[in-house]
Design a protein around this motif. Structure first.
Motif, short mmCIF file in Angstrom:
data_model
loop_
_atom_site.label_atom_id
_atom_site.label_comp_id
_atom_site.label_asym_id
_atom_site.label_seq_id
_atom_site.Cartn_x
_atom_site.Cartn_y
_atom_site.Cartn_z
N ALA A 457 0.86 -1.18 0.00
CA ALA A 457 0.00 0.00 0.00
C ALA A 457 0.90 1.23 0.00
O ALA A 457 1.70 1.42 0.91
CB ALA A 457 -0.90 -0.02 1.23
N THR A 458 0.77 2.06 -1.02
CA THR A 458 1.73 3.15 -1.19
C THR A 458 1.19 4.15 -2.21
O THR A 458 0.13 3.96 -2.78
CB THR A 458 3.09 2.58 -1.65
N GLU A 459 1.94 5.23 -2.42
CA GLU A 459 1.55 6.20 -3.44
C GLU A 459 2.78 6.60 -4.24
O GLU A 459 3.86 6.74 -3.68
CB GLU A 459 0.93 7.43 -2.78
N GLY A 460 2.64 6.77 -5.54
CA GLY A 460 3.78 7.15 -6.37
C GLY A 460 3.34 7.46 -7.78
O GLY A 460 2.18 7.75 -8.03
N ASN A 461 4.31 7.41 -8.69
CA ASN A 461 4.01 7.64 -10.10
C ASN A 461 3.70 6.31 -10.76
O ASN A 461 4.35 5.29 -10.49
CB ASN A 461 5.18 8.34 -10.78
N LEU A 462 2.72 6.33 -11.66
CA LEU A 462 2.25 5.09 -12.26
C LEU A 462 3.01 4.77 -13.54
O LEU A 462 3.02 5.56 -14.49
CB LEU A 462 0.75 5.22 -12.57
N THR A 496 3.18 6.82 -17.45
CA THR A 496 1.83 7.26 -17.81
C THR A 496 1.63 8.76 -17.66
O THR A 496 0.71 9.32 -18.24
CB THR A 496 0.80 6.59 -16.89
N GLY A 497 2.46 9.41 -16.80
CA GLY A 497 2.22 10.81 -16.48
C GLY A 497 1.21 10.99 -15.35
O GLY A 497 0.91 12.11 -14.96
N ASP A 498 0.68 9.89 -14.82
CA ASP A 498 -0.29 9.97 -13.73
C ASP A 498 0.33 9.58 -12.39
O ASP A 498 1.21 8.72 -12.32
CB ASP A 498 -1.47 9.02 -14.00
N GLY A 499 -0.19 10.23 -11.35
CA GLY A 499 0.12 9.81 -9.99
C GLY A 499 -0.95 8.83 -9.54
O GLY A 499 -2.07 8.83 -10.07
N CYS A 500 -0.62 7.99 -8.56
CA CYS A 500 -1.55 6.93 -8.19
C CYS A 500 -1.26 6.40 -6.79
O CYS A 500 -0.11 6.38 -6.36
CB CYS A 500 -1.40 5.81 -9.22
N ARG A 501 -2.33 5.97 -6.13
CA ARG A 501 -2.19 5.32 -4.84
C ARG A 501 -2.65 3.88 -4.99
O ARG A 501 -3.55 3.60 -5.79
CB ARG A 501 -3.11 6.05 -3.84
N ARG A 502 -1.98 2.97 -4.25
CA ARG A 502 -2.44 1.57 -4.24
C ARG A 502 -2.79 1.24 -2.79
O ARG A 502 -2.00 1.54 -1.89
CB ARG A 502 -1.35 0.65 -4.77
N ASP A 503 -3.95 0.65 -2.59
CA ASP A 503 -4.34 0.36 -1.21
C ASP A 503 -3.96 -1.07 -0.82
O ASP A 503 -3.37 -1.81 -1.61
CB ASP A 503 -5.82 0.70 -0.96
N GLU A 504 -4.34 -1.43 0.40
CA GLU A 504 -3.93 -2.73 0.94
C GLU A 504 -4.54 -3.91 0.17
O GLU A 504 -4.05 -5.02 0.23
CB GLU A 504 -4.24 -2.81 2.44
N ASP A 505 -5.63 -3.66 -0.58
CA ASP A 505 -6.23 -4.74 -1.39
C ASP A 505 -5.69 -4.76 -2.82
O ASP A 505 -6.22 -5.48 -3.67
CB ASP A 505 -7.75 -4.58 -1.45
N GLY A 506 -4.67 -3.94 -3.08
CA GLY A 506 -4.12 -3.91 -4.44
C GLY A 506 -4.99 -3.11 -5.41
O GLY A 506 -4.86 -3.26 -6.62
#
Ligand code: 6R9
Length: 645
Positions: A457-462, A496-506
């Motif tokens: 679970a984290t946030e970064g660039n996609l 992709t040029g997008d930012g994104c978060r991924r949660d604990e469920d993927g």
């Protein structure tokens, strides 16, 4: 915080092609054994020569290449039309709903579509269009738009659709960039009861587009237009002289299918190039998976054909799947905010696919416009184009879908050809605001600024680590720009040029662009494009454009403008600049705020500090961060004091 989860409805879990375990297996297999997986998927298309190779690609500079099914041969129009004729020639391929609800809709069967497309193809041929030539399509949302692109595909010409809302200037740039000798247009378009002077725009563009030789004009409204002898021809007159049969040209899977211009972080729009086999496979597969599409379902993608969504999900994906695809000429809220739902009732629409911005606008008008319609035919609701705020998601789910229709939030890009991260109705529990999980073959990862892969679970660039069949193949005329734009930020990966978060469920939650692209009403706008337009004005010395939060559009356009010495900064000039940008690019680029700035915040090396400009536009002036590196820190105080709210 406990998250809202909307489990797969029991009926969908039972009836859809894939349940959750089925999705996991499918996705797992696609990554573990891509060669055999994709050759098997390729069977969904009709090949003149079946491919024996699947993906052959490398994102590394030394041997950079992207090929899919390269030894296969097929024709896209034959896949979208001819192969359905024996089994469902009498079925409706396209339902056309006119702008004016008092007018009769048109229903075009696959048999009729075959004739229309063949005629159109023969008209193009008669005008000298050959395999590989570029044809610019500047049409309103009328069936001829679908006929025209399919006609190009049939003869191997490359179409470049330009959105009807773009200005003559923008149109001329796109005609010139791909060296297109033929433009297909209409006398006028209609939207929300208003006329759009398409032919007049082409006439104006022609003055700046020397490559243009022939203009084929569809009579759509019957409005008066000037016809230029030797250059302009009426489509209906030319069509009357040609045969309704035209052989489909055998194309290599990697032959170009279309160019579609899109905004990037530099001034000039990029001609995104898609090819034949991989693109069609991706459009048709994702249309089937995301929406569990079944024969008989009436499908409505409420986008414009001028955007990639219209290409993949009005024309190519649905028609390849033999669907009935609805095409709507007008606006979602005209004559009133009931229109979308009335159209759903009128045509028994099973799935409607639209943009969050449209939903936010409709939401503001109140629930009665929705609740007074039946909507019993609706089973699935899709969104695309920008992050959907949970409030709009819930409104769509509860008010429009009465809680029974899964929301299919599809994340993708012009560059990706079709949906990349999206739920499948029988397989994916939903979370409002999340595009959920990757499609088969898609391996998304999140990285930090330095390119380190982040886990859990984290946030970064996609980034996307491997190629998929629907990936763009190049920027028209500038392969180096293609490589530089997408494969150098995180070497070996597509950025992709997008930012994104991924949660604990993927689950993936797209947070928006991390580059200088803003998303206005689901339309991509390069801030540099608006800046270039502004500085063309004789009174403007310099301009910097950033996004600002906007209740309906998602993001609005905020422009900082420095004037030439001696020019008065007044409201009249402000209005003039707004109009100027509309004329240069088109109404979608209309600035929402123009602030006159005696100076812009620049580093000592002359780079504009956009971070500061964004904060001021957002009204977040308490956290401007470190401004000490600016050449003249004093400009910031002036910018804050004169902020336009
Ligand atoms: C299909 C299309 C691409 C950009 C993309 C992203 C944003 C699109 C989204 C979404 C969050 C979604 N975007 N779909 N953001 N959730 N479901 O829109 O293509 O016009 O090229 O725009 O739109 O920022 O990078 P395109």
């Amino acid at each position: 915080m406990t998250q809202d989860v909307y489990p797969v409805p029991a009926e969908w879990a039972r009836t859809a092609r894939y349940d959750q375990a089925g999705y996991e297996r499918l996705h797992g297999r696609s990554l573990a054994d891509p060669g055999s997986f994709w050759l098997e998927q390729a069977k969904r298309l009709d090949w003149i020569k079946r491919p024996e190779m699947a993906g052959d690609w490398s994102f590394d500079e030394a041997d950079f290449r992207i090929n899919w099914f390269a030894d296969g041969k097929l024709n896209v129009a034959a896949n979208c039309i001819d192969r359905h004729l024996a089994s469902r020639g009498g079925d409706v391929a396209i339902i056309w709903e006119p702008d004016d609800p008092a007018e009769e809709p048109r229903r075009i069967t696959y048999l009729e579509l075959h004739q229309e497309v063949c005629r159109f193809a023969n008209v193009l041929k008669a005008q000298g269009v050959k395999r590989g030539d570029r044809v610019t399509v500047y049409l309103p949302m009328i069936p001829e738009a679908a006929f025209a692109v399919l006609a190009c595909a049939r003869i191997g010409a490359i179409h470049s659709v330009v959105f009807g809302g773009f200005s003559p200037e923008a149109l001329a740039g796109r005609i010139t960039d791909c060296d297109s000798a033929v433009v297909v247009t209409a006398d006028e378009g209609r939207r929300g009861g208003k006329r759009v002077p398409l032919k007049a725009n082409v006439d104006a563009a022609a003055e700046r587009a020397p490559a243009l030789q022939t203009v084929i004009v569809v009579k759509a409204t019957g409005g008066e237009v000037a016809m230029s002898e030797g250059r302009d021809i009426w489509y209906h007159e030319a069509a009357a002289t040609v045969s309704a049969d035209c052989p489909a040209e055998p194309m290599g899977a990697e032959d170009p299918l279309f160019i579609l211009y899109t905004s990037g972080s530099t001034g000039k729009p990029k001609g995104v190039l898609h090819t034949t086999g991989g693109y069609l496979l991706w459009a048709s597969l994702t249309h089937e998976l995301c929406f569990d599409y079944r024969p008989g379902n009436v499908w409505w993608c409420a986008a414009d054909i001028g955007w990639v969504t219209g290409h993949s999900y009005i024309v190519y994906g649905p028609l390849a799947n033999g669907a009935t695809t609805l095409m709507y000429e007008g606006l979602p809220n005209w004559p009133d905010a009931s229109r979308i739902w009335q159209i759903c009732d009128r045509h028994n629409v099973h799935t409607v696919f639209t943009a969050p911005t449209a939903l936010r606008a409709l939401m503001k008008d109140g629930d009665e416009f929705v609740t007074k319609t039946s909507r019993q035919s609706l089973k699935l609701l899709g969104t695309v184009g920008e992050p959907i705020n949970p409030e709009a998601w819930r409104w769509y789910h509860e008010v429009v879908g009465e809680g029974r229709c899964p929301i299919i939030d599809t994340w993708w890009q012009t560059e990706t050809g079709g949906a990349m991260i999206a739920p499948m109705p029988g397989a994916t529990d939903l979370k409002p605001g999340s595009a959920t999980r990757p499609m088969p073959g898609v391996d998304p990862q999140l990285v930090d600024e330095k390119g380190n892969v982040l886990h859990g679970a984290t946030e970064g660039n996609l980034i996307i680590t491997r190629s998929w069949p629907g990936q763009m193949r190049t920027v028209w005329g500038d392969h180096e720009r293609f490589f530089q734009t997408y494969f150098t930020t995180y070497p070996g990966n597509y950025f992709t040029g997008d930012g994104c978060r991924r949660d604990e469920d993927g689950y993936y939650w797209i947070t928006g662009r991390v580059d200088d692209v803003i998303n206005v009403s689901g339309h991509r706008m390069g801030t540099a494009e608006v800046e270039s337009a502004l500085v063309l004005h004789p009174k403007v010395a310099e301009a910097a454009v950033v996004g600002m939060p906007h209740e309906v559009k998602g993001q609005g356009i905020y422009a900082y403008v420095t004037l030439n010495a001696g020019c008065a900064a007044d409201d009249a000039l402000r209005a003039e600049l707004v109009k100027w940008v509309r004329t240069e690019i088109g109404p979608i680029a209309t600035p929402d705020a123009v602030q006159f700035a005696p100076g812009l915040p620049k580093t000592r090396s002359g780079k504009i500090m956009r971070r500061i400009l964004r904060k001021i536009a957002e009204g977040d002036v308490s956290s401007l961060g470190d401004t000490s590196t600016l050449a003249d820190p004093g400009v910031v105080d002036d910018l804050v004091a004169n902020r336009v709210s």
